[in-house]
Design a protein around this motif. Structure first.
Motif, PDB file in Angstrom:
ATOM      1  N   VAL A 184       7.593  -5.012 -13.400  1.00 21.39           N
ATOM      2  CA  VAL A 184       5.857  -4.903 -13.145  1.00 21.39           C
ATOM      3  C   VAL A 184       5.623  -3.742 -12.099  1.00 21.39           C
ATOM      4  CG1 VAL A 184       4.191  -6.348 -12.312  1.00 21.39           C
ATOM      5  CG2 VAL A 184       5.864  -7.479 -13.644  1.00 21.39           C
ATOM      6  N   ALA A 185       6.868  -3.653 -11.115  1.00 25.46           N
ATOM      7  CA  ALA A 185       6.193  -2.670  -9.844  1.00 25.46           C
ATOM      8  C   ALA A 185       6.514  -1.331 -10.641  1.00 25.46           C
ATOM      9  CB  ALA A 185       7.485  -2.753  -8.833  1.00 25.46           C
ATOM     10  N   LEU A 186       7.173  -0.989 -11.602  1.00 28.36           N
ATOM     11  CA  LEU A 186       7.521   0.248 -12.367  1.00 28.36           C
ATOM     12  C   LEU A 186       6.165   0.567 -13.070  1.00 28.36           C
ATOM     13  CD1 LEU A 186      11.056   0.275 -13.723  1.00 28.36           C
ATOM     14  CD2 LEU A 186      10.005   1.952 -12.180  1.00 28.36           C
ATOM     15  N   ALA A 187       5.724  -0.392 -13.828  1.00 24.32           N
ATOM     16  CA  ALA A 187       4.498  -0.330 -14.459  1.00 24.32           C
ATOM     17  C   ALA A 187       3.209  -0.145 -13.413  1.00 24.32           C
ATOM     18  CB  ALA A 187       4.061  -1.702 -15.346  1.00 24.32           C
ATOM     19  N   ASP A 188       3.162  -0.659 -12.412  1.00 22.76           N
ATOM     20  CA  ASP A 188       2.238  -0.587 -11.346  1.00 22.76           C
ATOM     21  C   ASP A 188       2.140   1.107 -10.903  1.00 22.76           C
ATOM     22  OD1 ASP A 188       0.330  -1.467  -9.670  1.00 22.76           O
ATOM     23  OD2 ASP A 188       1.670  -1.349  -7.993  1.00 22.76           O
ATOM     24  N   ALA A 189       3.386   1.403 -10.800  1.00 18.84           N
ATOM     25  CA  ALA A 189       3.386   2.822 -10.087  1.00 18.84           C
ATOM     26  C   ALA A 189       3.005   3.944 -11.267  1.00 18.84           C
ATOM     27  CB  ALA A 189       4.956   3.129 -10.118  1.00 18.84           C
ATOM     28  N   GLY A 190       2.801   3.393 -12.511  1.00 13.03           N
ATOM     29  CA  GLY A 190       2.082   4.146 -13.574  1.00 13.03           C
ATOM     30  C   GLY A 190       3.528   5.052 -14.339  1.00 13.03           C
ATOM     31  N   ILE A 191       4.579   4.512 -14.157  1.00  8.38           N
ATOM     32  CA  ILE A 191       5.777   5.334 -14.741  1.00  8.38           C
ATOM     33  C   ILE A 191       5.769   4.960 -16.074  1.00  8.38           C
ATOM     34  CG2 ILE A 191       8.282   5.319 -14.842  1.00  8.38           C
ATOM     35  CD1 ILE A 191       8.033   5.112 -11.952  1.00  8.38           C
ATOM     36  N   PRO A 192       5.928   5.945 -17.238  1.00  4.25           N
ATOM     37  CA  PRO A 192       5.875   5.531 -18.593  1.00  4.25           C
ATOM     38  C   PRO A 192       7.176   4.848 -18.890  1.00  4.25           C
ATOM     39  CG  PRO A 192       5.609   8.183 -18.260  1.00  4.25           C
ATOM     40  CD  PRO A 192       6.037   7.545 -16.747  1.00  4.25           C
ATOM     41  N   TYR A 201       9.381   3.867  -5.679  1.00  2.03           N
ATOM     42  CA  TYR A 201       8.860   5.081  -5.274  1.00  2.03           C
ATOM     43  C   TYR A 201       9.552   6.202  -6.258  1.00  2.03           C
ATOM     44  CZ  TYR A 201       8.409   2.634  -0.811  1.00  2.03           C
ATOM     45  OH  TYR A 201       7.913   2.061   0.117  1.00  2.03           O
ATOM     46  N   GLY A 202       8.389   7.054  -6.602  1.00  4.32           N
ATOM     47  CA  GLY A 202       9.033   8.092  -7.469  1.00  4.32           C
ATOM     48  C   GLY A 202       8.289   8.281  -8.656  1.00  4.32           C
ATOM     49  N   PRO A 203       8.409   8.880  -9.778  1.00 11.81           N
ATOM     50  CA  PRO A 203       9.564  10.016  -9.648  1.00 11.81           C
ATOM     51  C   PRO A 203       9.642  10.994  -8.396  1.00 11.81           C
ATOM     52  CG  PRO A 203       8.512  10.199 -11.807  1.00 11.81           C
ATOM     53  CD  PRO A 203       7.716   9.151 -10.699  1.00 11.81           C
ATOM     54  N   ARG A 204      10.768  11.030  -7.601  1.00 10.68           N
ATOM     55  CA  ARG A 204      10.804  12.108  -6.597  1.00 10.68           C
ATOM     56  C   ARG A 204      12.138  12.777  -6.474  1.00 10.68           C
ATOM     57  NH1 ARG A 204      10.720   7.500  -1.700  1.00 10.68           N
ATOM     58  NH2 ARG A 204      12.696   6.647  -1.838  1.00 10.68           N
ATOM     59  N   GLU A 205      12.226  13.647  -5.767  1.00  8.20           N
ATOM     60  CA  GLU A 205      13.415  14.310  -5.385  1.00  8.20           C
ATOM     61  C   GLU A 205      14.768  13.370  -5.386  1.00  8.20           C
ATOM     62  OE1 GLU A 205      15.198  18.047  -3.178  1.00  8.20           O
ATOM     63  OE2 GLU A 205      13.410  17.434  -2.512  1.00  8.20           O
ATOM     64  N   LYS A 212       1.105  -1.169  -0.125  1.00  4.71           N
ATOM     65  CA  LYS A 212      -0.061   0.018   0.029  1.00  4.71           C
ATOM     66  C   LYS A 212       0.766   1.233  -0.116  1.00  4.71           C
ATOM     67  CE  LYS A 212      -4.372  -1.033   0.182  1.00  4.71           C
ATOM     68  NZ  LYS A 212      -4.292  -2.307  -0.964  1.00  4.71           N
ATOM     69  N   ARG A 213       2.064   1.216   0.720  1.00  3.54           N
ATOM     70  CA  ARG A 213       2.893   2.508   0.807  1.00  3.54           C
ATOM     71  C   ARG A 213       3.744   2.866  -0.392  1.00  3.54           C
ATOM     72  NH1 ARG A 213      -0.190   2.831   4.122  1.00  3.54           N
ATOM     73  NH2 ARG A 213      -0.440   2.384   6.076  1.00  3.54           N
ATOM     74  N   ALA A 214       3.883   1.929  -1.428  1.00  2.00           N
ATOM     75  CA  ALA A 214       4.754   2.094  -2.209  1.00  2.00           C
ATOM     76  C   ALA A 214       4.234   2.747  -3.484  1.00  2.00           C
ATOM     77  CB  ALA A 214       5.474   0.820  -2.628  1.00  2.00           C
ATOM     78  N   ASP A 215       4.750   3.414  -4.309  1.00  2.00           N
ATOM     79  CA  ASP A 215       3.904   3.849  -5.508  1.00  2.00           C
ATOM     80  C   ASP A 215       3.496   2.917  -6.496  1.00  2.00           C
ATOM     81  OD1 ASP A 215       3.848   6.718  -4.744  1.00  2.00           O
ATOM     82  OD2 ASP A 215       5.921   6.909  -5.371  1.00  2.00           O
ATOM     83  N   GLY A 216       4.428   1.815  -6.570  1.00  2.00           N
ATOM     84  CA  GLY A 216       4.310   0.579  -7.300  1.00  2.00           C
ATOM     85  C   GLY A 216       4.947  -0.745  -6.825  1.00  2.00           C
TER      86      GLY A 216
END
Ligand code: UDP
Length: 256
Positions: free
Chosen positions: A143-151, A54-58, A34-38
């Motif tokens: 898969v986690a990157l795609a789940d985070a919605g990162i293009p 997590y991210g994209p973030r600073e 739940k806490r991760a972006d993906g």
């Protein structure tokens, strides 16, 4: 790599009953944290792997910021109870190497130029290890990157091919990895045939190498299908969740 215990029997089956070109059972689940972006969880034979994005973030440390693109920073970690002998916690040469090769493979598929100065942080935790964890980790991370919605251009499937008892085999288990003759982890994109990861430990002839790559290509296609299926299941569940009609009905009644 030491030789040479007999690990393929007369009928061509390996110690865990697989044929030479057979993968271990693979299960992929997207969006498990739940806490991760993906996030993603992968069970691959006896491997158990968790990936969080997590991210994209600073970007920290700030001196690593790139004004032209995002940085993909992967941390691969084996937890203390993931292997038979307790793994000493903290980074070591092997985990630094694996983190680097996974970061590079992922950086190639993410549209990093869309997110200048940021960092995309990828954490891979090996909960249980039985050879092929870098491949399972890379498979989970994309898969986690795609789940985070990162293009990204595509997801990255990965598998290790190898050689035992003078035969090329797909997806080495721990005994085969320890006592076999060669280990060749690869990541090959099914749509373009691009190779994003290839490492080799041991020796193979050119013919064996070609066969190994052929096995790798076929397996990456299968793993890619499982990755897509995991994402489809994740979002199908959300769509199928019943909509709570009660507030809408109450509002309509109040409005007369
Ligand atoms: N391994 C271990 N202790 C370690 C590192 C590795 O027991 O400190 C085991 C683990 O099962 C791992 C396997 O050896 O999966 C093969 O490790 P390798 O370095 O080839 O990487 P992998 O195949 O996991 O990508």
């Amino acid at each position: 790599m030491e030789s040479e215990a007999k690990m393929i029997d007369e009928s061509g089956l390996r110690i865990d009953g697989r044929r030479v070109d057979e993968l271990r059972p693979i299960r992929i689940e997207a969006g498990v944290l739940k806490r991760a972006d993906g996030s993603a969880y992968v069970e691959w034979g006896k491997n158990k792997v968790l990936a969080a994005v997590y991210g994209p973030r600073e970007c920290h440390p700030r001196h690593l910021q790139n004004p032209a693109k995002a940085l993909v920073q992967c941390k691969y970690n084996m937890i203390a109870f993931s292997v038979t002998d307790r793994k000493r916690p903290g980074p070591d040469r092997r985990s630094v190497e694996i983190s680097k090769i996974i970061s590079e493979a992922l950086e190639y598929v993410v549209f990093t130029e869309n997110f200048p100065r940021t960092s995309i942080d990828v954490y891979i935790e090996i909960l249980q290890a039985n050879a092929g964890t870098r491949c399972a980790g890379l498979t989970a991370a994309s898969v986690a990157l795609a789940d985070a919605g990162i293009p990204m251009k595509d997801m990255v499937p990965s598998v290790a091919v190898g050689k035992i008892n003078d035969q090329v085999v797909l997806d080495l288990c721990k005994e085969e990895d320890n006592y076999g003759q060669a280990d060749l982890p690869v990541a090959i994109l099914p749509r373009t045939g691009e190779v994003l990861l290839m490492q080799m430990d041991g020796h193979m002839t050119i013919d064996e190498f070609n066969r190994a790559v052929e096995y790798g290509v076929g397996a990456c296609e299968k793993i890619y299908a499982l990755q897509k299926d995991a994402l489809r299941r994740r979002y199908a569940i959300e769509e199928a969740e019943p909509i709570d009609e009660e507030p809408r009905r109450e509002r309509a009644e109040m409005e007369g």
